[in-house]
Enzyme design. Structure first.
Site, mmCIF file in Angstrom:
data_model
loop_
_atom_site.group_PDB
_atom_site.id
_atom_site.type_symbol
_atom_site.label_atom_id
_atom_site.label_comp_id
_atom_site.label_asym_id
_atom_site.label_seq_id
_atom_site.Cartn_x
_atom_site.Cartn_y
_atom_site.Cartn_z
ATOM 1 N N SER A 278 0.821 -1.208 0.000
ATOM 2 C CA SER A 278 0.000 0.000 0.000
ATOM 3 C C SER A 278 0.860 1.266 0.000
ATOM 4 O O SER A 278 2.003 1.270 0.457
ATOM 5 C CB SER A 278 -0.906 0.025 1.234
ATOM 6 O OG SER A 278 -1.602 -1.188 1.374
HETATM 7 N N1 SAH Z 1 -0.297 -4.930 4.080
HETATM 8 C C1 SAH Z 1 0.365 -5.277 2.841
HETATM 9 C C2 SAH Z 1 -0.507 -4.976 1.643
HETATM 10 C C3 SAH Z 1 -0.909 -6.242 0.996
HETATM 11 S S1 SAH Z 1 -2.116 -6.131 -0.266
HETATM 12 C C4 SAH Z 1 1.724 -4.633 2.762
HETATM 13 O O1 SAH Z 1 2.062 -3.830 3.622
HETATM 14 O O2 SAH Z 1 2.489 -4.963 1.843
HETATM 15 C C5 SAH Z 1 -3.360 -7.212 0.372
HETATM 16 C C6 SAH Z 1 -2.949 -8.640 0.667
HETATM 17 O O3 SAH Z 1 -4.113 -9.334 1.100
HETATM 18 C C7 SAH Z 1 -2.408 -9.447 -0.518
HETATM 19 O O4 SAH Z 1 -1.131 -9.916 -0.200
HETATM 20 C C8 SAH Z 1 -3.403 -10.592 -0.664
HETATM 21 O O5 SAH Z 1 -2.804 -11.821 -1.053
HETATM 22 C C9 SAH Z 1 -3.976 -10.681 0.738
HETATM 23 N N2 SAH Z 1 -5.278 -11.348 0.837
HETATM 24 C C10 SAH Z 1 -6.325 -11.288 -0.005
HETATM 25 N N3 SAH Z 1 -7.348 -12.031 0.444
HETATM 26 C C11 SAH Z 1 -6.938 -12.586 1.622
HETATM 27 C C12 SAH Z 1 -7.544 -13.460 2.570
HETATM 28 N N4 SAH Z 1 -8.769 -13.930 2.425
HETATM 29 N N5 SAH Z 1 -6.825 -13.803 3.661
HETATM 30 C C13 SAH Z 1 -5.558 -13.346 3.858
HETATM 31 N N6 SAH Z 1 -4.935 -12.520 2.986
HETATM 32 C C14 SAH Z 1 -5.614 -12.149 1.878
#
Ligand code: SAH
Length: 205
Positions: free
Chosen positions: A61
């Site tokens: 993000s």
């Molecule tokens: N907080 C992260 C941003 C990641 S983007 C950072 O700082 O880099 C959102 C993430 O949510 C992705 O990696 C995706 O794989 C994950 N995601 C999507 N659906 C999910 C679920 N049901 N359970 C766990 N993670 C999930």
């Protein structure tokens, strides 16, 4: 490249100049080396005002969104927090400087593995678990905040039952890539919902 200088510039120009005023959040954002959480070929862009690809169709993000959502959790340092969607592990690292304990759930095994390796190498005490975030994580509950970096139409039902009172759910709420950021506050039986601004997060799958 002077990453420390870029990081301090990011804090001043992208966070303080907007509405990030929680001093602990500003300090954490000035500390965590974001350039070590992005793919090596993008490290030069790590401190720019945008989300960046981290592979597997996912993104780290925008710094401002990380800071804003951390600020919404109102942490003082004694809390347990559940981070949904570990991705790169960056937000979990920031949260680990703001709370006592951070559990982070990631559904894509390769991302969970890379993030855990990075977090261990840099010394951030985050427990990354390969698991569907929609179910929350009962063994470490209750949480002061459940913070999702993936969007859903409504908070998955399991989450509210795993909160302290008061407790917060921070969620990009809505359809794929068209959401608003919301904070639910559960406080001794009462529920308040605050709506912030439009956001574009990946979906909670
Ligand atoms: N907080 C992260 C941003 C990641 S983007 C950072 O700082 O880099 C959102 C993430 O949510 C992705 O990696 C995706 O794989 C994950 N995601 C999507 N659906 C999910 C679920 N049901 N359970 C766990 N993670 C999930």
């Amino acid at each position: 490249m002077d990453f420390k200088a870029l990081r301090h510039q990011m804090v001043a120009q992208q966070l303080q100049a907007r509405d990030i005023n929680d001093q602990r959040v500003l300090k954490a954002m000035a500390t965590v080396p974001r350039h070590l959480f992005v793919p090596a070929h993008l490290s030069g862009e790590a401190y720019t005002d945008q989300a960046l690809p981290i592979g597997h169709g996912q993104t780290i993000s925008q710094p401002y969104m990380v800071a804003f959502t951390c600020q919404l959790c109102r942490l003082h340092g004694h809390e347990t927090v559940l981070d949904i969607g570990t991705g790169s592990g960056y937000q979990a690292a920031v949260l680990s400087l703001l709370a006592k304990k951070v559990i982070s759930l990631e559904i894509i095994p390769a991302l969970a593995e890379t993030a855990q390796t990075t977090l261990v190498r840099l010394g951030y005490p985050v427990q990354v678990i390969r698991k569907d975030g929609k179910l929350g994580y009962l063994p470490a509950a209750p949480y002061r905040a459940i913070l999702s970096a993936a969007a859903a139409a409504t908070p998955p039902p399991a989450w509210s039952s795993q909160l302290t009172s008061p407790g917060f759910i921070i969620l990009p709420e809505g359809l794929t890539y068209h959401q608003v950021l919301v904070r639910y506050t559960f406080d001794h039986g009462s529920l308040a919902k605050e709506t912030y601004f439009p956001v574009a997060y990946v979906p909670l799958v």
